[in-house]
Write an enzyme that holds these catalytic residues in place. Structure first.
Site, PDB file in Angstrom:
ATOM      1  CG  HIS A 257      26.066  21.007  -2.597  1.00 38.39           C
ATOM      2  ND1 HIS A 257      25.436  20.738  -1.415  1.00 38.39           N
ATOM      3  CD2 HIS A 257      25.866  19.911  -3.363  1.00 38.39           C
ATOM      4  CE1 HIS A 257      24.899  19.533  -1.459  1.00 38.39           C
ATOM      5  NE2 HIS A 257      25.151  19.020  -2.641  1.00 38.39           N
ATOM      6  CG  ASN A 258      30.238  19.603  -2.525  1.00 39.52           C
ATOM      7  OD1 ASN A 258      30.663  20.543  -1.853  1.00 39.52           O
ATOM      8  ND2 ASN A 258      29.517  18.625  -1.994  1.00 39.52           N
TER       9      ASN A 258
END
Length: 360
Positions: A257-258
């Protein structure tokens, strides 16, 4: 039983036509009318095949090949078997690939597994989904509410496109892929079994339980990206996970994620990218590279296969090893360790013993 071919039949071209296409020099013009009906490697080619030679490590294959013709680098001055028609080229492999792309354009991207056009009867398409003209949806695919899919796109059998996902034009989604919480650009190739947009691995750790952190971001995939089979791309927690235009991702890659991946990156098989890291543009990661979270790998950097990256890498850096460091330093350390191992091996003489022996 005849061996099946899963792609369309190659055309039959003369060597003169191939030379014109590749802008290569046919060394013996009397062979201009000789016909080629397929492409093959040097070791598997037959009399009607064209092969290429661009690496002296395969000189033994050139000497033994049964190919009818070969694209050869203008730099090569060695002996070539007399039965071979020779086309001299500045870039034999690139010319061979260009010819292959022209002959086998159906192999460049996933196709409908059933040779369909339009929406299969057994596909499930929510009434609120918007599909432009010329979208193909294979049997048993599921298109959720408020999905938008652009013209020329193909959704493979068993694929699930969840609510609100936007897919651009001329995209391919392979069989049994799952896409959610994602916005996808044009000409994106997603091979079978990809999982895109599931929640990331975010927890507050505790002694007795771990508190899950909501993952409310998205996955943004820009134009001309290719994603290999079995790859997973987690959606962001607060900010989005982004895959930059032109990036090519191999099979079985994990992107947390991110993560922000820049433009035109190359990420080889089984790489693992931890959350909230950044790859610049034109970064290349060899197979099985693991990258720690919250670091940056600069534009144009390269990391050798099976390396573990725990620190940021500057632009155009060449790093490798575990843990990764500049390759020149890494190689020096390897040589030093190997020397230490040799010197300390049973039966090895120490420097002091050598000197004593010489004095006797």
């Amino acid at each position: 039983m005849a061996q099946p071919s899963f792609f369309k039949q190659s055309p039959s071209l003369t060597l003169a036509e191939i030379a014109a296409f590749a802008k290569a020099e046919l060394v013996d013009p009397t062979r201009a009318d000789q016909r080629i009906t397929g492409l093959a490697s040097l070791d598997q080619a037959g009399p009607h095949h064209l092969a290429f030679f661009d690496n002296v490590r395969y000189i033994h294959q050139l000497a033994q090949t049964r190919a009818g013709a070969v694209l050869v680098s203008v730099r090569f001055k060695g002996d070539i078997p007399p039965h071979l028609a020779v086309l001299r080229s500045r870039s034999p492999f690139a010319d061979f690939v260009a010819l292959s792309r022209d002959w086998h354009d159906d192999a460049l991207r996933p196709q409908s597994g059933f040779g369909l056009t339009g929406v299969a009867v057994s596909a499930i398409v929510h009434p609120t989904a918007q599909l432009e003209d010329d979208v193909t949806v294979d049997p048993l695919a599921v298109i959720g509410p408020n999905v938008e899919i652009g013209s020329g796109s193909v959704i493979g059998s068993g694929a699930v496109i969840a609510a609100g996902v936007k897919i651009g034009r001329d995209c391919n989604v392979g069989a049994n892929s799952s896409i959610q919480f994602a916005l996808i650009g044009n000409n994106v190739l997603i091979h079978p079994g990809c999982l895109i947009g599931q929640d990331g691995y975010g927890f507050i750790f505790g002694a007795e339980s771990h508190l899950k952190v909501p993952q409310t971001g998205r996955v943004l995939i820009q134009n001309d990206v290719e994603i290999g089979a079995g790859t997973t791309i987690d959606r962001g927690s607060l900010r989005d996970t982004v895959i930059g235009e032109g990036t090519k991702i191999d099979n079985q890659v994990q992107i947390g994620h991110n993560v922000t991946v820049g433009r035109h990156c190359l990420i080889a098989a089984k790489c693992g990218l931890a959350g909230s890291l950044t790859l610049g543009d034109n970064v290349a990661l060899g197979a099985m590279v693991g990258v720690n979270n919250h670091i940056t790998i600069g534009d144009g950097a390269q990391v050798t296969a099976m390396s573990g990256v725990k620190d940021s890498i500057p632009a155009k850096g060449r790093w490798g090893g575990f843990f990764a460091k500049p390759t020149k330093q890494w190689f020096r350390e390897i040589l030093a360790v190997e020397k230490l191992g040799r010197d300390s091996a049973p039966g090895a003489k120490t420097n002091s013993q050598d000197a004593k022996d010489e004095g006797q």
